[in-house]
Design an enzyme around this catalytic site. Structure first.
Site, PDB file in Angstrom:
ATOM      1  N   ASN A 132      45.751  33.139  33.275  1.00 25.10           N
ATOM      2  CA  ASN A 132      44.285  33.231  33.282  1.00 25.10           C
ATOM      3  C   ASN A 132      43.939  34.589  32.690  1.00 25.10           C
ATOM      4  O   ASN A 132      44.135  35.612  33.332  1.00 25.10           O
ATOM      5  CB  ASN A 132      43.756  33.118  34.720  1.00 25.10           C
ATOM      6  CG  ASN A 132      42.271  33.417  34.797  1.00 25.10           C
ATOM      7  OD1 ASN A 132      41.565  33.372  33.787  1.00 25.10           O
ATOM      8  ND2 ASN A 132      41.789  33.737  35.986  1.00 25.10           N
ATOM      9  N   LYS A 172      41.066  35.782  31.937  1.00 30.08           N
ATOM     10  CA  LYS A 172      39.768  36.326  32.379  1.00 30.08           C
ATOM     11  C   LYS A 172      38.963  36.816  31.162  1.00 30.08           C
ATOM     12  O   LYS A 172      39.016  36.185  30.129  1.00 30.08           O
ATOM     13  CB  LYS A 172      39.983  37.428  33.420  1.00 30.08           C
ATOM     14  CG  LYS A 172      40.986  37.023  34.506  1.00 30.08           C
ATOM     15  CD  LYS A 172      41.023  37.956  35.661  1.00 30.08           C
ATOM     16  CE  LYS A 172      42.151  37.542  36.598  1.00 30.08           C
ATOM     17  NZ  LYS A 172      42.025  38.086  37.918  1.00 30.08           N
ATOM     18  N   HIS A 196      37.466  29.345  40.277  1.00 25.95           N
ATOM     19  CA  HIS A 196      38.159  30.636  40.440  1.00 25.95           C
ATOM     20  C   HIS A 196      37.339  31.537  41.368  1.00 25.95           C
ATOM     21  O   HIS A 196      36.103  31.538  41.311  1.00 25.95           O
ATOM     22  CB  HIS A 196      38.366  31.310  39.080  1.00 25.95           C
ATOM     23  CG  HIS A 196      39.312  32.458  39.168  1.00 25.95           C
ATOM     24  ND1 HIS A 196      38.914  33.698  39.614  1.00 25.95           N
ATOM     25  CD2 HIS A 196      40.642  32.546  38.924  1.00 25.95           C
ATOM     26  CE1 HIS A 196      39.972  34.507  39.621  1.00 25.95           C
ATOM     27  NE2 HIS A 196      41.032  33.835  39.204  1.00 25.95           N
ATOM     28  N   GLU A 230      36.676  34.572  41.301  1.00 27.55           N
ATOM     29  CA  GLU A 230      35.759  35.513  40.632  1.00 27.55           C
ATOM     30  C   GLU A 230      34.455  34.807  40.273  1.00 27.55           C
ATOM     31  O   GLU A 230      33.383  35.425  40.287  1.00 27.55           O
ATOM     32  CB  GLU A 230      36.436  36.119  39.393  1.00 27.55           C
ATOM     33  CG  GLU A 230      37.480  37.152  39.821  1.00 27.55           C
ATOM     34  CD  GLU A 230      38.604  37.362  38.836  1.00 27.55           C
ATOM     35  OE1 GLU A 230      38.496  36.924  37.674  1.00 27.55           O
ATOM     36  OE2 GLU A 230      39.623  37.955  39.232  1.00 27.55           O
ATOM     37  N   GLU A 265      44.937  30.561  45.835  1.00 27.35           N
ATOM     38  CA  GLU A 265      44.779  31.959  45.441  1.00 27.35           C
ATOM     39  C   GLU A 265      44.053  32.741  46.539  1.00 27.35           C
ATOM     40  O   GLU A 265      42.813  32.730  46.594  1.00 27.35           O
ATOM     41  CB  GLU A 265      43.954  32.039  44.149  1.00 27.35           C
ATOM     42  CG  GLU A 265      44.603  31.358  42.974  1.00 27.35           C
ATOM     43  CD  GLU A 265      44.289  32.082  41.676  1.00 27.35           C
ATOM     44  OE1 GLU A 265      45.216  32.474  40.991  1.00 27.35           O
ATOM     45  OE2 GLU A 265      43.092  32.276  41.377  1.00 27.35           O
ATOM     46  N   GLY A 267      44.288  40.344  41.599  1.00 27.80           N
ATOM     47  CA  GLY A 267      44.004  41.575  40.865  1.00 27.80           C
ATOM     48  C   GLY A 267      44.131  42.833  41.701  1.00 27.80           C
ATOM     49  O   GLY A 267      43.690  43.899  41.300  1.00 27.80           O
ATOM     50  N   SER A 320      48.389  38.216  42.071  1.00 24.30           N
ATOM     51  CA  SER A 320      49.336  39.293  41.753  1.00 24.30           C
ATOM     52  C   SER A 320      50.776  38.793  41.627  1.00 24.30           C
ATOM     53  O   SER A 320      51.716  39.506  41.977  1.00 24.30           O
ATOM     54  CB  SER A 320      49.230  40.436  42.770  1.00 24.30           C
ATOM     55  OG  SER A 320      47.916  40.968  42.748  1.00 24.30           O
ATOM     56  N   GLY A 355      47.172  36.099  36.526  1.00 24.14           N
ATOM     57  CA  GLY A 355      46.145  36.877  35.841  1.00 24.14           C
ATOM     58  C   GLY A 355      46.759  37.971  34.998  1.00 24.14           C
ATOM     59  O   GLY A 355      47.242  37.749  33.889  1.00 24.14           O
ATOM     60  N   GLY A 356      46.795  39.180  35.556  1.00 20.84           N
ATOM     61  CA  GLY A 356      47.227  40.371  34.814  1.00 20.84           C
ATOM     62  C   GLY A 356      48.534  40.200  34.049  1.00 20.84           C
ATOM     63  O   GLY A 356      48.624  40.582  32.874  1.00 20.84           O
TER      64      GLY A 356
END
Ligand code: PEP
Length: 255
Positions: free
Chosen positions: A13, A15, A98, A100, A170, A176, A216, A237-238
């Protein structure tokens, strides 16, 4: 539970990161690193990067997804993108719900359900995100909450359509933040989601459903997380923004 019947899915993802040129660069770097994957490899990218992503991924085992979709087919919804528009481009996956989007853009369980239905009806696979905040975990309501989010998100989805659904567990406190759920915490909640599917549908449906962990997940912790019987891969994500790190996670899920 028979993990062997399910193919793991590792989905990135991105983002609100990366330009089209950067997209081409990362996917070109990822392709040789993930080409032998024994799991599905998906990158969910910003709308403006979809064309570049599809072009760069052509002929490879990387499939492209979007990060959201609207529930109507078309109309006066300035700034929105429909599921049909995504399928028309060649997109195969879309993230719905999601945290966010729930946190910053007023997404509710009801709108997550509407987006999920639209995605599946358009032929996309929806990666439906559920998960608790730290406060909710401390209140001891994680299981109930995640079961409820799952049931509402899947309202109107038939058993046959479940092959177009992935649930991503999640925990909001792990996204994050660099804080990862322990493998046992991830397993416990993914098992609750699977039990919920068994209750709402049946055991066969529950056994077949891909349930990911996200929060994470990285090159160092992926091995342990994806080894759990109810964890069928991850939403990343990251670490999905770095070709090398992402490929290590893909390798962990291919074992
Ligand atoms: C996510 O955005 O779904 C996610 C899990 O992010 P991160 O891996 O950066 O925590």
């Amino acid at each position: 539970m028979n993990k062997a019947v399910r193919k793991a899915v590792i989905a990135g993802n991105w983002k609100m990161n990366k330009t089209p040129a950067e997209t081409t660069e990362i996917i070109n770097a990822m392709k040789p690193l993930v080409k032998d994957a024994d799991c599905s490899v998906v990158l969910c990218v910003p709308y403006v990067d979809i064309h570049a992503a599809l072009t760069a991924a052509e002929g490879s085992n990387i499939e492209i997804g979007a990060e959201n979709c609207h529930w109507e087919k078309s109309g006066a919804y300035t700034g929105e993108i429909s599921a049909d528009m995504l399928t028309a481009m060649g997109v195969k996956y879309v993230i719905t719900g999601h945290s966010e989007r729930r946190q910053y853009f007023g997404e509710t369980d009801i709108t997550v359900n509407k987006r999920t239905l639209a995605a599946v009806n358009a032929g996309l696979t929806a990666i439906v995100c559920v998960g608790e905040t730290l406060e909710q975990r401390e209140q001891g309501i994680t299981g109930e909450l995640v079961a409820m989010q799952t049931k509402i998100a899947l309202g109107g989805i038939s058993k046959e359509q479940l092959n177009k659904i992935i649930i991503a567990y999640e925990p909001v406190w792990a996204i994050g933040t660099g804080k990862t759920a322990t493998a046992d915490q991830a397993e416990e909640v993914c098992a609750v989601i699977r039990e919920t599917i068994a209750k709402v549908y049946d055991n066969e449906a529950a056994e077949a459903l891909t349930i990911q962990y996200g929060g994470s997940m990285n090159a160092a912790n992926a091995d342990e997380l994806v080894s759990k019987v109810n964890v069928d891969g991850g939403l990343i994500g990251g670490a999905s923004l770095k070709a090398e790190d992402f490929s290590i996670i893909v390798k962990a899920a291919s074992k």
